[in-house]
Design a protein around this motif. Sequence first.
Motif: not given
Length: 159
Positions: A4-7, A20-21, A42-43, A151-153
């Motif tokens: 899940f590499k997010i850039e 989404s991830a 992930l965070i 995100l918390c939702e």
Amino acid sequence: MYDFKIEAADKATLYADLASAVEGLVSGESDAVANMANVTALIWETLPDLNWAGFYRNVGGELVVGPFQGRPACIRIAFGEGVCGAAAATLQVQRIEDVHAFPGHIACDSASNSEIVVPIVREGELLAVLDLDSPKQARFTEEDEAGLVRLCEIVAKAI
Ligand code: SME
């Protein structure tokens, strides 16, 4: 393997991709610990300038540390105590630019200078809080807050 590499060039895209991830990671899994552990990882991999990221769970009206990344932390925090306890007691996001100026801040890691704590609520009940710490002053902006609330939702449905 999950890759899940997010850039992303800007924070809005970064948090949209992160959401989404997270949706993908927790979908079909009902185990709260597994989901909190993966979300924390992930965070930690995605957001820069963090020295602690994790959950405190509401266990019988007391916050108890859950899955996290970073240095070992205080295990139990009373509602109303510190930044996490303030979020738990008020159900309001606590976005603290300078933790040293926050009365009652609990210093788990002396490297922390700013912090954000987001309550995770389902049907009016506090399940947990998400706590992120940074060595940078004023690390968390309104955009971070909006992204983390979203995100918390998602997390609220998965723990
Ligand atoms: N600083 C938090 C305590 C938890 S640690 O940062 C991991 C607080 O004041 O509630």
